[in-house]
Scaffold this motif. Structure first.
Motif, PDB file in Angstrom:
ATOM      1  N   MET A   1       0.832  -1.213   0.000  1.00 35.57           N
ATOM      2  CA  MET A   1       0.000   0.000   0.000  1.00 35.57           C
ATOM      3  C   MET A   1       0.866   1.262   0.000  1.00 35.57           C
ATOM      4  SD  MET A   1      -3.108   1.088  -0.084  1.00 35.57           S
ATOM      5  CE  MET A   1      -4.103   2.530   0.289  1.00 35.57           C
ATOM      6  N   GLU A   2       1.935   1.248   0.761  1.00 35.76           N
ATOM      7  CA  GLU A   2       2.815   2.413   0.838  1.00 35.76           C
ATOM      8  C   GLU A   2       3.414   2.736  -0.526  1.00 35.76           C
ATOM      9  OE1 GLU A   2       3.431   4.590   3.180  1.00 35.76           O
ATOM     10  OE2 GLU A   2       2.000   3.618   4.525  1.00 35.76           O
ATOM     11  N   THR A   6       3.021   6.177  -2.674  1.00 38.07           N
ATOM     12  CA  THR A   6       4.198   6.919  -3.140  1.00 38.07           C
ATOM     13  C   THR A   6       4.125   7.176  -4.643  1.00 38.07           C
ATOM     14  OG1 THR A   6       5.566   5.932  -1.397  1.00 38.07           O
ATOM     15  CG2 THR A   6       6.709   6.902  -3.288  1.00 38.07           C
ATOM     16  N   LEU A   7       3.741   6.151  -5.406  1.00 32.25           N
ATOM     17  CA  LEU A   7       3.670   6.276  -6.860  1.00 32.25           C
ATOM     18  C   LEU A   7       2.595   7.268  -7.299  1.00 32.25           C
ATOM     19  CD1 LEU A   7       4.069   2.543  -7.958  1.00 32.25           C
ATOM     20  CD2 LEU A   7       5.663   4.414  -8.430  1.00 32.25           C
ATOM     21  N   PHE A  15      -6.445   8.069  -1.819  1.00 32.12           N
ATOM     22  CA  PHE A  15      -6.329   6.889  -2.666  1.00 32.12           C
ATOM     23  C   PHE A  15      -7.605   6.052  -2.619  1.00 32.12           C
ATOM     24  CE2 PHE A  15      -5.200   2.550  -3.693  1.00 32.12           C
ATOM     25  CZ  PHE A  15      -4.369   2.685  -4.797  1.00 32.12           C
ATOM     26  N   LEU A  16      -8.132   5.820  -1.423  1.00 31.74           N
ATOM     27  CA  LEU A  16      -9.340   5.013  -1.276  1.00 31.74           C
ATOM     28  C   LEU A  16     -10.547   5.704  -1.892  1.00 31.74           C
ATOM     29  CD1 LEU A  16      -8.867   3.701   2.380  1.00 31.74           C
ATOM     30  CD2 LEU A  16      -8.585   2.429   0.246  1.00 31.74           C
ATOM     31  N   ILE A  17     -10.638   7.013  -1.714  1.00 22.95           N
ATOM     32  CA  ILE A  17     -11.754   7.763  -2.300  1.00 22.95           C
ATOM     33  C   ILE A  17     -11.696   7.699  -3.825  1.00 22.95           C
ATOM     34  CG2 ILE A  17     -12.748  10.058  -2.619  1.00 22.95           C
ATOM     35  CD1 ILE A  17     -11.924  10.697   0.257  1.00 22.95           C
ATOM     36  N   ILE A 207      -2.529   2.506 -12.402  1.00 21.80           N
ATOM     37  CA  ILE A 207      -2.969   1.942 -11.113  1.00 21.80           C
ATOM     38  C   ILE A 207      -4.486   1.962 -10.987  1.00 21.80           C
ATOM     39  CG2 ILE A 207      -2.985   2.347  -8.613  1.00 21.80           C
ATOM     40  CD1 ILE A 207      -0.031   3.233  -8.919  1.00 21.80           C
ATOM     41  N   PHE A 208      -5.095   3.107 -11.331  1.00 28.61           N
ATOM     42  CA  PHE A 208      -6.543   3.219 -11.185  1.00 28.61           C
ATOM     43  C   PHE A 208      -7.301   2.589 -12.358  1.00 28.61           C
ATOM     44  CE2 PHE A 208      -5.247   6.674  -8.267  1.00 28.61           C
ATOM     45  CZ  PHE A 208      -5.936   6.244  -7.136  1.00 28.61           C
ATOM     46  N   ALA A 209      -6.579   2.114 -13.375  1.00 31.33           N
ATOM     47  CA  ALA A 209      -7.226   1.407 -14.476  1.00 31.33           C
ATOM     48  C   ALA A 209      -7.823   0.085 -13.999  1.00 31.33           C
ATOM     49  CB  ALA A 209      -6.227   1.153 -15.603  1.00 31.33           C
TER      50      ALA A 209
END
Length: 253
Positions: A1-2, A6-7, A15-17, A207-209
């Protein structure tokens, strides 16, 4: 998760939202064929400015299009989609120039206002006969390119064009899918020229893809003949509501 935080250069809460936002937007995209970027822009703009959302949204739209392109190619009005892409390519640079030159708060205000106006127009079943002409086709594409560069909601403008032709829900959905897929190829060039597609945009996009594609898959399962007549009013009402809430929040914070 860290490493993910960072990325993406986001806090755990952000990030969760964003993950939840792109998942829900993916469901809507899979169901309706558009509104992915508009929904994310209406909500995530409170976390990231439009100029940082644009490169991320390019990757999310591409990932959604990959899942939907087979159906889009089969059912779409290809001539219309290609004409809209040509016009959009011409309009993209102007919209992106406005995004990178305007202050962040101003671009937020313009982006959210565009979403509200387009959503209300479609809910009101606005139909303009001149859009059914050849100049109307390319003109719509140019306007779609401008608002795509500014707020990445060109799909909404294209949807207005499709309304003028009274296309069936399946064909409208497919034409939008094809337009967004073909348009992504030319918009990447513009993003690179303006230096907007940076490392942060690429990593966030990739990442969000993942949650986006999960959402698109679920949304596609919801597109059944019995619900086809309801998909447009539902998506536009939700979109308009989210944009209004976001607009109010940007003015009081």
């Amino acid at each position: 998760m860290e490493s993910l935080l960072t990325l993406t250069n986001l806090s755990a809460q952000e990030f969760l939202i964003l993950t939840l936002i792109v998942l829900v937007a993916g469901i809507v995209r899979g169901f309706s064929g558009f509104a992915l970027s508009a929904l994310i822009m209406a909500t995530a703009v409170l976390i990231l400015p439009p100029v940082e959302l644009l490169p991320m949204l390019w990757w999310l739209e591409l990932s959604a299009s990959i899942l939907m392109i087979k159906e889009g190619w089969a059912a779409a009005d290809r001539g219309t989609a290609i004409g809209l892409v040509i016009g959009s390519t011409a309009g993209w640079p102007l919209g992106l120039w406005l995004t990178v030159t305007l202050p962040v708060e101003t671009s937020k205000l313009i982006a959210l206002s565009i979403i509200i106006v387009l959503a209300i127009s479609q809910l009101g079943k606005l139909k303009l006969s001149f859009l059914a002409t050849r100049p109307g086709l390319y003109g719509t594409g140019i306007v779609a390119g401008i608002v795509s560069g500014l707020a990445h909601v060109g799909g909404m403008v294209v949807a207005l064009y499709v309304l003028a032709s009274d296309a069936p829900a399946r064909q409208m959905r497919a034409s939008l899918v094809l337009f967004l897929f073909l348009g992504s190829l030319t918009s990447m060039i513009t993003l690179l020229i303006f230096g907007v597609m940076d490392f942060s945009g690429v990593t966030r996009g990739l990442i969000f893809a993942v949650p986006t594609m999960i959402g698109v898959y679920l949304g596609q399962k919801l597109f059944i003949p019995g619900l086809a007549q309801y998909y447009r009013p539902f998506c536009l009402t939700l979109l308009c509501a989210l944009a209004v809430v976001s607009l109010i929040r940007t003015q009081v914070t």
